[in-house]
Design a protein around this motif. Sequence first.
Motif, short mmCIF file in Angstrom:
data_model
loop_
_atom_site.label_atom_id
_atom_site.label_comp_id
_atom_site.label_asym_id
_atom_site.label_seq_id
_atom_site.Cartn_x
_atom_site.Cartn_y
_atom_site.Cartn_z
N ALA A 110 95.08 72.19 -36.88
CA ALA A 110 94.34 71.81 -35.77
C ALA A 110 93.17 70.94 -35.97
O ALA A 110 93.17 70.05 -35.00
CB ALA A 110 93.90 73.09 -34.91
N THR A 143 96.02 65.59 -28.79
CA THR A 143 95.95 66.91 -29.52
C THR A 143 96.94 68.18 -29.07
O THR A 143 97.29 68.78 -29.67
CB THR A 143 94.29 67.35 -29.49
N LEU A 163 93.72 78.03 -33.19
CA LEU A 163 94.24 76.60 -32.80
C LEU A 163 93.06 75.93 -32.15
O LEU A 163 92.74 74.82 -32.41
CB LEU A 163 95.53 76.65 -32.24
N ILE A 182 95.85 76.65 -25.19
CA ILE A 182 94.78 75.89 -25.89
C ILE A 182 93.66 75.41 -25.04
O ILE A 182 92.60 75.57 -25.54
CB ILE A 182 95.51 74.57 -26.51
N LEU A 192 90.25 72.76 -33.07
CA LEU A 192 90.10 71.35 -32.23
C LEU A 192 88.92 71.28 -31.78
O LEU A 192 88.39 70.34 -31.69
CB LEU A 192 91.21 71.64 -30.89
N ILE A 235 99.78 70.36 -31.50
CA ILE A 235 99.69 71.56 -31.92
C ILE A 235 100.37 72.67 -31.02
O ILE A 235 100.46 73.85 -31.48
CB ILE A 235 98.04 71.81 -31.98
#
Length: 462
Positions: free
Chosen positions: A379, A401, A443, A254, A447, A405
């Motif tokens: 997300a 966060t 994803l 991420i 975000l 996810i």
Amino acid sequence: MDTIATRDAQRSHGMRVHPHHMQAAWKDVVSEGDQLARDASLADKSSIVCRTGQLMLASGTGAWRVRDSMNRVARILGLTVHVDLSLLSIECTCIQGHESFSEVVSLPTTGVNTHRIWLMEDYVREVEAHGSQLTVRDFHKLLDVVEHSTPDYTLWQLGLAAGSACGAFVFLLGGGPVEMLCAFVGAGLGNLVRASMLRRRLGQFSCIACGVAVACVCYLLALLGLSRLDPTALAHEAGYIGAMLFVIPGFPLITAGLDIAKLDMRSGIERLVYAMAVIVLATLMGWLVAEVVGLSPDDFQPLGLGPAALTLLRVAMSFVGVFSFSVMFNSPVQMAATAGVIGAVSNTLRLTLADLPSLLPGLGLAAGCPPEAAAFLGAIISGLLAHLAERWTSYPRISLTVPSIVIMVPGLYLYRAMYYMCVFDTASMLSWFVRAVLIVAFLPVGLGIARTLTDPRWRKTS
């Protein structure tokens, strides 16, 4: 490790010619510890800025957050800084008037520690409030508190967290009680082995390989044990995939996407390569063990649950999974619970959107939301909810966060892609791999959109 400073008096440039690691004592590189930091030498100011970035980078956070923390501290010290970041190193030049000082800081390894991210956020806020009154020694004492913080959980607690996370993960993938129980045993013991090796400072990839092998073997042993009581238990071998998902590098995956979105290409690409290396190693080891003991990634058997019961269980298992992953990232209990609530909402929404035709047949839909689009929306929801939670608490947004996810990362798809590649089923391999890549790509995009909508500092290009 010693640090040597050299100066060119005529040009007023300076440089540390050796990188200093976490083991280097700040006293070895500071010359005027009792002077107010704002009035100290440029080299001493550089030691503060670079150590700030060093501890942030060691916590596993993204490059933007590392650079932002360094800039905020440098601003208090009256400096301008130029920073180049990678997965394990920082190249920093501090500028004050016509004088500059360059420094290289490197780390021996990488990892994730969300509690340390929280401590560093508190440190930066403390510096912004009182930094003008602090000496160089005071700055480093504050940083000592962060560096010397110990893990919040024991090895056994980390094992239980991994077992709970993977057991919940298996249910969300479609597994039942047998798969969940065996995945709990396998993942718990696998992560216990991996965490024990990591605390002995053994090679990270060796730790991952051993942890995955132990997880798969222990899953099979637990399944054989259950078959003594219920002979049909052997039909639930597909859950072994869930037992190894505790090693999926959700945090670097991420943060790699977020770094690339902010044009931190060096850091983003290195994080992505590291994450892919972990995934390839873990899936290859899982395939190897599966071939030796005769396991195969078949589909899960239907659970036969009604829409209401399935949705409630998804909420509960999403909370358990995210909470447990947060514990594995060293989040304090309340922080982990906050992330768990966010994940329970966003992940249940994601799964519900994908299964709308079966959950709500009255709508007459021919198909649900594509998994990629559902992950994207999930997300965004996680990012918006984390923004609200950040306003009510002092928890760093990234510590909420990313764990919320991580459970959306398609570990099952990634494993199946590698499995079919190893058995030379190219068509199936490409199908699973492309689906996994699309979900993983959406994803951080989700975000990033949520961050852009709610954080003015993130929207800025510098």
